[in-house]
Design an enzyme around this catalytic site. Structure first.
Site, PDB file in Angstrom:
ATOM      1  N   ASP A   1      -2.898  -2.620   9.844  1.00 54.85           N
ATOM      2  CA  ASP A   1      -4.025  -2.907   8.940  1.00 54.85           C
ATOM      3  C   ASP A   1      -5.277  -2.195   9.451  1.00 54.85           C
ATOM      4  O   ASP A   1      -5.576  -2.277  10.643  1.00 54.85           O
ATOM      5  CB  ASP A   1      -4.323  -4.420   8.915  1.00 54.85           C
ATOM      6  CG  ASP A   1      -3.230  -5.192   8.194  1.00 54.85           C
ATOM      7  OD1 ASP A   1      -2.332  -4.547   7.635  1.00 54.85           O
ATOM      8  OD2 ASP A   1      -3.294  -6.430   8.197  1.00 54.85           O
TER       9      ASP A   1
ATOM     10  N   CYS B   1     -18.027   2.884 -20.578  1.00 55.02           N
ATOM     11  CA  CYS B   1     -17.220   2.693 -21.788  1.00 55.02           C
ATOM     12  C   CYS B   1     -17.714   1.476 -22.574  1.00 55.02           C
ATOM     13  O   CYS B   1     -18.732   1.560 -23.243  1.00 55.02           O
ATOM     14  CB  CYS B   1     -15.737   2.632 -21.434  1.00 55.02           C
ATOM     15  SG  CYS B   1     -14.729   3.222 -22.812  1.00 55.02           S
TER      16      CYS B   1
ATOM     17  N   HIS C   1     -15.018   7.594 -18.628  1.00 54.30           N
ATOM     18  CA  HIS C   1     -14.728   6.900 -17.367  1.00 54.30           C
ATOM     19  C   HIS C   1     -14.942   7.831 -16.169  1.00 54.30           C
ATOM     20  O   HIS C   1     -13.982   8.448 -15.700  1.00 54.30           O
ATOM     21  CB  HIS C   1     -13.288   6.376 -17.369  1.00 54.30           C
ATOM     22  CG  HIS C   1     -13.089   5.228 -18.301  1.00 54.30           C
ATOM     23  ND1 HIS C   1     -13.297   3.917 -17.928  1.00 54.30           N
ATOM     24  CD2 HIS C   1     -12.732   5.194 -19.602  1.00 54.30           C
ATOM     25  CE1 HIS C   1     -13.062   3.124 -18.959  1.00 54.30           C
ATOM     26  NE2 HIS C   1     -12.720   3.876 -19.997  1.00 54.30           N
TER      27      HIS C   1
ATOM     28  N   ASP D   1      15.297  -4.719  -5.873  1.00 58.29           N
ATOM     29  CA  ASP D   1      15.037  -5.077  -7.273  1.00 58.29           C
ATOM     30  C   ASP D   1      16.116  -4.455  -8.153  1.00 58.29           C
ATOM     31  O   ASP D   1      16.512  -3.305  -7.921  1.00 58.29           O
ATOM     32  CB  ASP D   1      13.700  -4.476  -7.780  1.00 58.29           C
ATOM     33  CG  ASP D   1      12.495  -5.062  -7.082  1.00 58.29           C
ATOM     34  OD1 ASP D   1      12.655  -6.074  -6.387  1.00 58.29           O
ATOM     35  OD2 ASP D   1      11.391  -4.484  -7.243  1.00 58.29           O
TER      36      ASP D   1
ATOM     37  N   PRO E   1      13.540  -8.531   8.380  1.00 55.42           N
ATOM     38  CA  PRO E   1      13.386  -8.115   6.975  1.00 55.42           C
ATOM     39  C   PRO E   1      13.517  -6.599   6.808  1.00 55.42           C
ATOM     40  O   PRO E   1      14.127  -6.128   5.840  1.00 55.42           O
ATOM     41  CB  PRO E   1      11.969  -8.585   6.603  1.00 55.42           C
ATOM     42  CG  PRO E   1      11.640  -9.647   7.592  1.00 55.42           C
ATOM     43  CD  PRO E   1      12.390  -9.318   8.845  1.00 55.42           C
TER      44      PRO E   1
ATOM     45  N   GLU F   1     -15.282   7.087 -13.222  1.00 57.47           N
ATOM     46  CA  GLU F   1     -14.631   6.578 -11.998  1.00 57.47           C
ATOM     47  C   GLU F   1     -13.290   7.252 -11.712  1.00 57.47           C
ATOM     48  O   GLU F   1     -12.777   7.155 -10.606  1.00 57.47           O
ATOM     49  CB  GLU F   1     -14.460   5.059 -12.087  1.00 57.47           C
ATOM     50  CG  GLU F   1     -13.407   4.537 -13.058  1.00 57.47           C
ATOM     51  CD  GLU F   1     -13.944   4.299 -14.475  1.00 57.47           C
ATOM     52  OE1 GLU F   1     -14.954   4.930 -14.843  1.00 57.47           O
ATOM     53  OE2 GLU F   1     -13.340   3.495 -15.219  1.00 57.47           O
TER      54      GLU F   1
ATOM     55  N   GLU G   1       6.908   8.759  -5.217  1.00 58.24           N
ATOM     56  CA  GLU G   1       6.807   7.348  -4.835  1.00 58.24           C
ATOM     57  C   GLU G   1       7.592   6.511  -5.832  1.00 58.24           C
ATOM     58  O   GLU G   1       7.375   6.609  -7.039  1.00 58.24           O
ATOM     59  CB  GLU G   1       5.316   6.937  -4.851  1.00 58.24           C
ATOM     60  CG  GLU G   1       5.098   5.495  -4.522  1.00 58.24           C
ATOM     61  CD  GLU G   1       3.696   4.991  -4.891  1.00 58.24           C
ATOM     62  OE1 GLU G   1       2.783   5.812  -5.151  1.00 58.24           O
ATOM     63  OE2 GLU G   1       3.528   3.767  -4.921  1.00 58.24           O
TER      64      GLU G   1
ATOM     65  N   GLY H   1       0.826  -1.206   0.000  1.00 53.96           N
ATOM     66  CA  GLY H   1       0.000   0.000   0.000  1.00 53.96           C
ATOM     67  C   GLY H   1       0.858   1.253   0.000  1.00 53.96           C
ATOM     68  O   GLY H   1       0.551   2.232   0.689  1.00 53.96           O
TER      69      GLY H   1
ATOM     70  N   MET I   1     -21.282   0.977 -22.079  1.00 50.90           N
ATOM     71  CA  MET I   1     -22.239   1.766 -22.866  1.00 50.90           C
ATOM     72  C   MET I   1     -22.429   1.137 -24.241  1.00 50.90           C
ATOM     73  O   MET I   1     -23.533   1.094 -24.780  1.00 50.90           O
ATOM     74  CB  MET I   1     -21.778   3.216 -23.038  1.00 50.90           C
ATOM     75  CG  MET I   1     -22.826   4.057 -23.746  1.00 50.90           C
ATOM     76  SD  MET I   1     -22.208   5.527 -24.596  1.00 50.90           S
ATOM     77  CE  MET I   1     -22.024   4.911 -26.254  1.00 50.90           C
TER      78      MET I   1
HETATM   79  N1  GLN Z   1     -12.977  -1.654 -26.328  1.00 51.41           N
HETATM   80  C1  GLN Z   1     -13.814  -0.494 -26.386  1.00 51.41           C
HETATM   81  C2  GLN Z   1     -13.202   0.602 -27.247  1.00 51.41           C
HETATM   82  O1  GLN Z   1     -12.003   0.608 -27.473  1.00 51.41           O
HETATM   83  C3  GLN Z   1     -14.108   0.039 -24.999  1.00 51.41           C
HETATM   84  C4  GLN Z   1     -12.902   0.536 -24.290  1.00 51.41           C
HETATM   85  C5  GLN Z   1     -13.112   0.710 -22.803  1.00 51.41           C
HETATM   86  O2  GLN Z   1     -14.071   0.180 -22.256  1.00 51.41           O
HETATM   87  N2  GLN Z   1     -12.228   1.403 -22.124  1.00 51.41           N
HETATM   88  O3  GLN Z   1     -13.899   1.452 -27.700  1.00 51.41           O
END
Ligand code: GLN
Length: 547
Positions: free
Chosen positions: A242, A385, A511, A150, A192, A513, A143, A17, A388
């Site tokens: 946590d 996306c 998007h 590594d 560690p 979100e 970050e 995290g 839809m």
């Molecule tokens: N594959 C679809 C496109 O390229 C939807 C892409 C997505 O959902 N981000 O249009």
């Protein structure tokens, strides 16, 4: 004020995290009145995560300026108000690419181009650039991806060593480590962490603060040991236990541990008291929900923890706005039965369904039939996306009766290309960074669900797709009850689709979100959850109570 730099490295193992801790520290510094910028350095050689499978990398987070970036930027967005752009994420791939392009151009004429100094100089340059994205940035938080030890992250660590050496009083190194509890031994182990810090010291980095991720609170004795053997002040051994209820507790916990005051002290920054009431209220709501709401996610990468990270978080924000607890049920789209009755049984137990973004044909039919079920049974549906595009193709197939309606992504020769490529995408050969990416302005149609949510004529949302709704079908679809609720400003592209007469069936080509915060839930997620609550009340009566 002189800009300060905080470097955050991670030790012992991944998945501690680090992004979340960095974001939480960023938030605390903002609450101290400081203006921050955040940068994620990723050691892999891909130029960006755009071409990686979500199974490999998790979600790809898109910024307004169209950069495809690491999902940690999503954490930065949700916790802080820092400005996020292309300059907020750099990968080894980008850095090497820049240096090699310069070499080909002849910029290093006569010289041997090397990791040190050329790659490390470019890394340092990116750190400075991030702090110059806006005026008056007080603190840049950097970050470093990967785990200390590594091979891949060595150039980054060398670069921050040099950076710290060159800007000595203005830099702070924080090392996030893991302090495991060994059940069989009944003991907490600090070895560690000691080893991880030892590797850092060999490189020339001396952590100022050690943040210890642990399952249980650490005893004074353990903290004393870490302090002595890792060579940090006892006050600089900070535990990060946590969290019980939600990741949004992390900033509160870190504040209780005094990390913000300590950072300000070490960097000689002003340190007024911080007000975290807003975040405490969020935790209170999570602890005492009014009820539980269950959303079904029908996608391709549902078993992967991080593939739909921002979608999951945005749903939580929507539920928070209603005072509800969110339960998520995950459905593998390609495993769903297509027969209506069997599908209805398989999907049982949810108050609404969300089909997130995706690429490729696997699971396409399962998603279409989920949308059909939602449309026919008046169950709330949110398509993002690809979700839809699912909504549009389902409508064309089952309402307009165009059985072979499809997206040309899955059938190039379909007789009814409801979703297809725009002419500018037709010639595209390279797959990296060539989609419709970043923020676009969308005009909203009044009296639609979208308008009700945003309450504005115009919005800006971020895109990441190649295919679009095909306007050749606009008229026929609209006549049958398909509503184009939002269009790309100045052009006629469908950005939001809804179904007439349905309680809440909304698909968005963008998007949303990427722009939701716990302190400011996205209007579409808020309204989707609200529609699910209304649906739940209708189906079960108003008897649901908190668990
Ligand atoms: N594959 C679809 C496109 O390229 C939807 C892409 C997505 O959902 N981000 O249009």
């Amino acid at each position: 004020m002189q800009t300060k730099y905080i470097f955050i490295t991670g030790g012992v193992c991944s998945s501690l995290g680090k992004g979340l801790t960095a974001a939480a520290i960023g938030l605390l510094l903002e609450k101290k009145g400081l203006k921050i910028a955040m940068l994620k350095l990723d050691p892999y050689l891909n130029v960006d995560p755009g071409t990686m499978s979500p199974f490999q990398h998790g979600e790809v987070y898109v910024t307004d300026d169209g950069a495809e970036t690491d999902l940690d930027l999503g954490h930065y967005y949700r916790y802080t108000n820092s400005f996020l752009s292309r300059a907020s994420n750099a990968t080894s791939g980008q850095i090497y690419n820049t240096v090699i392009k310069r070499e080909r151009h002849g910029d290093y004429l006569g010289k041997t181009v090397q990791v040190i100094p050329h790659i490390t100089d470019e890394i340092k340059q990116r750190i400075y650039q991030c702090g110059k994205q806006q005026e008056n940035i007080d603190v840049v938080l950097v970050e470093i991806g990967g785990t200390v030890g590594d091979i891949e992250s060595l150039p980054f660590l060398e670069a921050i060593r040099q950076f710290t050496y060159e800007n000595r009083p203005h830099c702070l190194n924080i090392h996030l480590t893991y302090v495991p509890y060994l059940k069989a031994a009944g003991e907490v182990k600090t070895k560690p962490s000691q080893h991880s810090v030892q590797i850092l010291r060999e490189i020339g980095i001396f952590p100022d603060i050690i943040v210890c991720r642990c399952e249980f609170s650490l005893s004074e004795e353990v903290k004393d040991k870490i302090s002595l053997f890792c060579n940090v002040n006892r006050r600089a051994v900070i535990e990060e236990v946590d969290v019980e209820h939600s990741i949004y507790e992390v900033p509160i916990k870190l504040h209780d541990e005094g990390i913000d005051a300590l950072i300000c002290e070490l960097l000689h920054l002003p340190s007024p008291p911080v007000d975290l009431r807003e975040w405490e209220t969020i935790i209170e709501t999570i602890r005492h929900p009014k009820g539980t709401i269950t959303v079904g996610i029908v996608g391709k990468y549902v078993q992967h923890q991080d593939a739909y990270k921002s979608v999951f978080e945005s749903l939580i924000h929507g539920a928070l706005a209603a005072g509800y607890k969110l339960q998520i049920k995950r459905f593998e789209a390609d495993k769903l039965p297509l027969d209506s009755q069997q599908l209805s049984k398989a999907l049982e137990g949810c108050d609404g369904y969300l089909v997130p973004g995706g690429f490729g044909e696997r699971g396409w039919l399962g998603k279409i039939h989920t949308a059909k079920l939602c449309r026919e049974k008046n169950i709330p549906y949110f398509g993002i996306c690809l979700g839809m595009q699912v909504l549009a193709v389902e409508f064309a197939r089952h309402v307009l009766g165009l059985d072979d309606a499809n997206s040309t992504e899955f059938d190039v020769d379909t007789k009814h290309p409801i979703i297809s490529l725009l002419s500018e995408q037709r010639g595209v050969q390279d797959l990296g960074g060539t989609m419709r990416l970043g923020a676009y302005t969308c005009d909203l149609k009044p009296s639609t669900k979208a308008y009700q949510a945003y309450k504005r004529d115009q919005i800006s949302e971020r895109h990441r797709h190649r295919y679009e709704f095909n306007n050749a079908y606009k008229e026929a679809m609209e006549k049958a009850g398909f509503i184009i609720a939002g269009t790309l400003k100045g052009e006629n592209l469908c950005e939001i689709a809804e179904i007439k007469g349905h309680p809440w069936m909304v698909g968005v080509q963008f998007h949303p979100e990427f722009k939701s915060k716990p302190t400011d839930p996205h209007p579409l997620f808020r309204d989707f959850i609200q529609a699910m609550i209304t649906h739940q009340e209708k189906v079960h009566g108003n008897t649901q109570s908190a668990e």
